[in-house]
Design a protein around this motif. Structure first.
Motif, PDB file in Angstrom:
ATOM      1  N   LEU A 251       0.841  -1.193   0.000  1.00  0.00           N
ATOM      2  CA  LEU A 251       0.000   0.000   0.000  1.00  0.00           C
ATOM      3  C   LEU A 251       0.876   1.242   0.000  1.00  0.00           C
ATOM      4  O   LEU A 251       1.735   1.429   0.866  1.00  0.00           O
ATOM      5  CB  LEU A 251      -0.901  -0.008   1.239  1.00  0.00           C
ATOM      6  CG  LEU A 251      -1.874   1.164   1.383  1.00  0.00           C
ATOM      7  CD1 LEU A 251      -2.845   1.204   0.219  1.00  0.00           C
ATOM      8  CD2 LEU A 251      -2.628   1.080   2.704  1.00  0.00           C
ATOM      9  N   ASN A 252       0.652   2.085  -0.995  1.00  0.00           N
ATOM     10  CA  ASN A 252       1.392   3.335  -1.116  1.00  0.00           C
ATOM     11  C   ASN A 252       0.406   4.485  -1.288  1.00  0.00           C
ATOM     12  O   ASN A 252      -0.471   4.430  -2.159  1.00  0.00           O
ATOM     13  CB  ASN A 252       2.341   3.299  -2.306  1.00  0.00           C
ATOM     14  CG  ASN A 252       3.392   2.209  -2.184  1.00  0.00           C
ATOM     15  OD1 ASN A 252       4.248   2.269  -1.302  1.00  0.00           O
ATOM     16  ND2 ASN A 252       3.325   1.221  -3.056  1.00  0.00           N
ATOM     17  N   VAL A 253       0.572   5.500  -0.427  1.00  0.00           N
ATOM     18  CA  VAL A 253      -0.282   6.680  -0.492  1.00  0.00           C
ATOM     19  C   VAL A 253       0.630   7.896  -0.563  1.00  0.00           C
ATOM     20  O   VAL A 253       1.549   8.049   0.252  1.00  0.00           O
ATOM     21  CB  VAL A 253      -1.216   6.787   0.726  1.00  0.00           C
ATOM     22  CG1 VAL A 253      -2.101   8.030   0.606  1.00  0.00           C
ATOM     23  CG2 VAL A 253      -2.066   5.525   0.866  1.00  0.00           C
ATOM     24  N   GLY A 254       0.350   8.747  -1.551  1.00  0.00           N
ATOM     25  CA  GLY A 254       1.166   9.951  -1.677  1.00  0.00           C
ATOM     26  C   GLY A 254       0.319  11.176  -1.928  1.00  0.00           C
ATOM     27  O   GLY A 254      -0.548  11.166  -2.798  1.00  0.00           O
ATOM     28  N   LEU A 255       0.564  12.257  -1.118  1.00  0.00           N
ATOM     29  CA  LEU A 255      -0.096  13.546  -1.305  1.00  0.00           C
ATOM     30  C   LEU A 255       0.996  14.576  -1.570  1.00  0.00           C
ATOM     31  O   LEU A 255       1.955  14.692  -0.788  1.00  0.00           O
ATOM     32  CB  LEU A 255      -0.911  13.951  -0.073  1.00  0.00           C
ATOM     33  CG  LEU A 255      -2.273  13.275   0.133  1.00  0.00           C
ATOM     34  CD1 LEU A 255      -2.116  11.814   0.532  1.00  0.00           C
ATOM     35  CD2 LEU A 255      -3.085  14.011   1.199  1.00  0.00           C
ATOM     36  N   THR A 256       0.838  15.321  -2.646  1.00  0.00           N
ATOM     37  CA  THR A 256       1.855  16.299  -3.050  1.00  0.00           C
ATOM     38  C   THR A 256       1.261  17.698  -3.045  1.00  0.00           C
ATOM     39  O   THR A 256       0.122  17.894  -3.457  1.00  0.00           O
ATOM     40  CB  THR A 256       2.382  15.964  -4.455  1.00  0.00           C
ATOM     41  OG1 THR A 256       2.842  14.609  -4.468  1.00  0.00           O
ATOM     42  CG2 THR A 256       3.525  16.874  -4.843  1.00  0.00           C
TER      43      THR A 256
END
Length: 760
Positions: free
Chosen positions: A183-188
């Motif tokens: 599981l990978n979550v990214g907010l930029t």
């Protein structure tokens, strides 16, 4: 340089220097034990932290390594929560003005283990109850702190927030675990004035999925409305295996094959606009023995209203259904209005999914080929309204309207058609060769099942109101014009009142009722027929080709059971009148002619014409008893009585035809046979009855006046009666002294005829 400025710079330099060197003199790990103990006191679970690192400049940062929170006691001996690394970096200067600016928020390899036992207890239940108890006890943050939190969040900024290598394991009782891994979550570029880029990916039980979206701008958090939050995104999951979820899926259809080899694919675009309009477009694909796909395009103008621009069902690559319409009041009492249209569906194609269709129509000479439906339906959680259904049965249009109430159920229908052929839709299996008994579980199973008495008690709570009209209904060789029927039912009783139609130049009216509240079901009916040509009717109803003529009849029957076995319980009565017809397979004039002239050849077809045939009958346990048959023709008057066995389909009937005219032209040489009566016995199956005269001395004596004439037969009979001819001498081996027995006139007649009528 002014002293104030110089001293200020010195202070700032000292503060920065202190912030830089403080972490080297302050060991934050000394607080680790205190943190672990506090968590354990609050949750009852052991917390362990491998190492804590801190920095104060240029970022306020804290880093935790190897964090582990134990599982609840009584559950699997593994961590409830573990994090390989937690790293948070905050900008220092913005904090002085109560603004939160996150340089990085990073979580590496978080793992969560969720477990629920068969008794319903879960390994997170104690944490939820502890939080609830804390809230109920008033152990909340002060109001001023809650108020201060909003401005801080309003200034929230972050270059990136990330979660990498996450894992969530879900175990429900003895079911196979479901794992969300990688599981990978990214907010930029997290802030409030521009859209935030969100990326989510992972593997659900080994099956990859991903989400790309832009969320926001968020704007003023104190006025944030999730319904109006701008969102644009794309979801994709190509191949999610269903085997790990089979314990959660009930009622998996056998036609779809093994669930262990089935998978689902999803591809969708989603959008939510600031005005609250939500849009969606995409498809879901089920890969199994049967390939199923649903594609859609929908719009929600309000939170509780859904507009379906398109929803299509595809089976094995073939377009099947398309649905358009709207759904309102989603949150309370959903109400819908939908237009449903199907493509033409052939029976051969449907048989791929319903194999029984092949056996049902295997012996049918001309079974139906295709069906197509188009309908407008509306309803809610309580009922379905059919506003306009166009049903095409082999291109014959049937229109249906009505409503169905789910709970009862209560069915109200109106059905109309122009020309409707029903025979192609009546199942007809393949007949087994005579003398061959189908093996159990083989092809004979379908025949045995079809002959079994149906149990209709499930219909007891149903309420039915139905009307059907057809300009012409074709059924079993009958052409029924102006067909009308009404059906009303409740509490297991269903009344057909009336059924009426025109048939073969006449009229038929019927009333019937079915009691489905008991097993076997009971039924009764009464029929009124006027001026109907009887030949096609008997052929259609009983496969009999014995009678022709114009029929008027009244009957009243009752029976138990709906299969052929129920004929044994048939009881009732009736009367009939036939005009200007014929009886096939029985030639009464020919029988009389051969009685008077045995050497004569048959004169014509094996049938008997009549001007009138009437009688009444009583049926008891499938056997019809008639005692007053009367038939009139220019030549004959016939009376009769006997039995018709509807169970074995056989006759045992006695008739007495009396000649009232002449047999000239019927193969007889005598001009007049008036008064001649020859009793006949009719026996055997309906298809091939046998007729033989019932001749006795009494019969001959009664017919003597008709037989005594100038012809050969009359002269012979006269000689017999006078004792001049036909008497024979005693055989040579008979003792002459034996006393001669008295000979009655009857015996003389029989003895004399013995040499004159072959086989008599």
């Amino acid at each position: 340089m002014p002293k104030f400025v110089r001293y200020s710079l010195i202070v700032i330099v000292l503060i920065i220097a202190g912030l830089l060197v403080a972490p080297f003199f302050i060991d934050v790990n000394t607080y680790k034990t205190q943190i672990e103990q506090t968590v354990e006191d609050s949750t009852g679970r052991k917390l362990s932290i491998g190492n804590i690192n801190a920095s104060l400049f240029p970022w306020i940062g804290i880093e935790l390594d190897n964090v582990h929170l134990a599982n609840r006691e009584g559950f699997t001996d593994r961590d409830f929560l573990s994090v390989q690394k937690l790293n948070v970096k905050l900008a220092l200067l913005p904090l002085l003005s109560k603004n939160i600016e996150i340089k990085n928020f990073e979580i590496n390899e978080p793992k969560i283990y969720l477990e629920r036992q068969e008794n319903g207890e879960s390994n997170w239940g104690d944490l939820v109850s502890a939080q609830t108890a804390s809230t109920e006890s008033g152990d909340n943050e002060p109001a001023d702190k809650q108020t201060d939190a909003a401005p801080a969040l309003a200034a929230l900024q972050a270059e990136s927030l990330s979660l990498t290598g996450g894992e969530v394991v879900w175990v429900d009782g003895k079911a196979e675990p479901v794992t969300l891994a990688d599981l990978n979550v990214g907010l930029t570029d997290v802030q409030l004035e521009r859209p935030v880029a969100v990326k989510l990916s992972g593997k659900l039980s080994g099956n990859a999925f991903e989400l790309d979206a832009n969320v926001g701008p968020l704007g003023d958090l104190s006025k944030l409305d999730p319904v109006a939050l701008p969102i644009q995104g794309h979801v994709k999951a190509d191949n999610i295996q269903l085997a790990p979820f089979k314990a959660l899926i009930s009622g998996w259809p056998e036609q779809l094959g093994d669930i262990n080899s089935a998978s689902v694919g999803l591809n969708a675009n989603i959008e939510q606009r600031p005005d609250g309009i939500r849009l969606g477009e995409g498809s879901v694909v089920l890969n199994s023995r049967i390939g199923l796909a649903v594609n859609w395009k929908i719009e929600m103008s309000k939170a509780d209203q859904l507009k379906v621009s398109r929803a299509g069902l595809i089976v094995n690559g073939k377009d099947i259904l398309e649905v358009k319409g709207s759904v309102k009041n989603l949150s309370a009492n959903p109400a819908f209005q939908l237009r449903i249209d199907s493509q033409p569906l052939t029976r051969s194609w449907l048989a791929e999914f319903v194999p029984d269709l092949n056996s049902m129509y295997a012996g049918h000479p001309s079974a139906w080929k295709q069906i197509e439906i188009g309908t407008l339906v509306a309803g809610d959680a309580k009922q379905l309204e059919i506003r306009d259904m166009q049903l095409k049965l082999d291109n014959e249009l049937v229109q249906v309207s009505g409503a169905v109430v789910y709970g009862v159920p209560d069915i109200r229908l109106r059905i109309a058609a122009r020309d409707l052929h029903m025979d192609p839709w009546l199942p007809q299996g393949k007949e087994e060769p005579q003398g061959q008994t189908p093996a159990a579980g083989a092809g004979g199973g379908a025949q045995q099942a079809s002959a079994a008495e149906p149990d209709l008690r499930f219909l007891k709570p149903w309420r039915v109101t139905a009307k059907m009209q057809a300009a012409t209904l074709f059924l079993r060789g009958m052409e029924m014009r102006n067909f009308n029927v009404s059906i009303n039912g409740s509490n297991g009783r269903f009344d057909l009142n009336p059924l009426s139609f025109k048939l073969s130049g006449g009229n038929v009216k019927e009333k019937a009722s079915l009691d489905a509240s008991v097993y076997p079901a009971k039924w009764k009916e009464s029929v009124h027929i006027t001026d109907v040509k009887v030949g096609p009717l008997l052929k259609a109803l009983a496969d009999m080709d014995m009678l022709e003529g114009t029929l008027s009849m009244d009957t009243s029957f009752r029976a138990t059971g709906l299969t052929e076995a129920g004929v044994k319980t048939l009881n009732g009565r009736g009367n009939l009148m036939l005009r200007n017809g014929k009886i096939k397979g029985i030639d009464i004039p020919d029988t009389i002619r051969k009685f008077t002239n045995p050497a004569a050849a048959s004169a014509g077809p094996n049938e008997t014409d009549f001007a009138q045939l009437s009688g009444s009958f009583v049926v008891k346990n499938g056997i019809a008893n008639n005692q007053d048959l009367f038939m009139a023709s220019p030549l004959l008057r016939v009376t009769g009585k006997g039995l018709v066995n509807l169970v074995s389909k056989t006759l045992d009937y006695h008739v007495e035809p009396r000649v009232v005219g002449t047999l000239i032209g019927q193969g007889d040489s005598s001009p007049v046979r008036k008064g001649l009566t020859v009793p006949l016995h009719i026996t055997g199956p309906f298809a091939s009855p046998k007729v033989r005269p019932e001749i006795s001395a009494k019969t001959l004596i009664q017919n003597a006046p008709a037989l005594l004439n100038k012809g050969k037969m009359g002269g012979a009979l006269g000689n017999i009666l006078g004792g001049k001819k036909g008497a024979q001498a005693a055989p040579a081996d008979q003792p002459a002294s034996q006393p001669e027995q008295p000979v009655t006139p009857e015996k003389k007649i029989l003895k004399g005829l013995g040499g004159m009528i072959p086989g008599f």
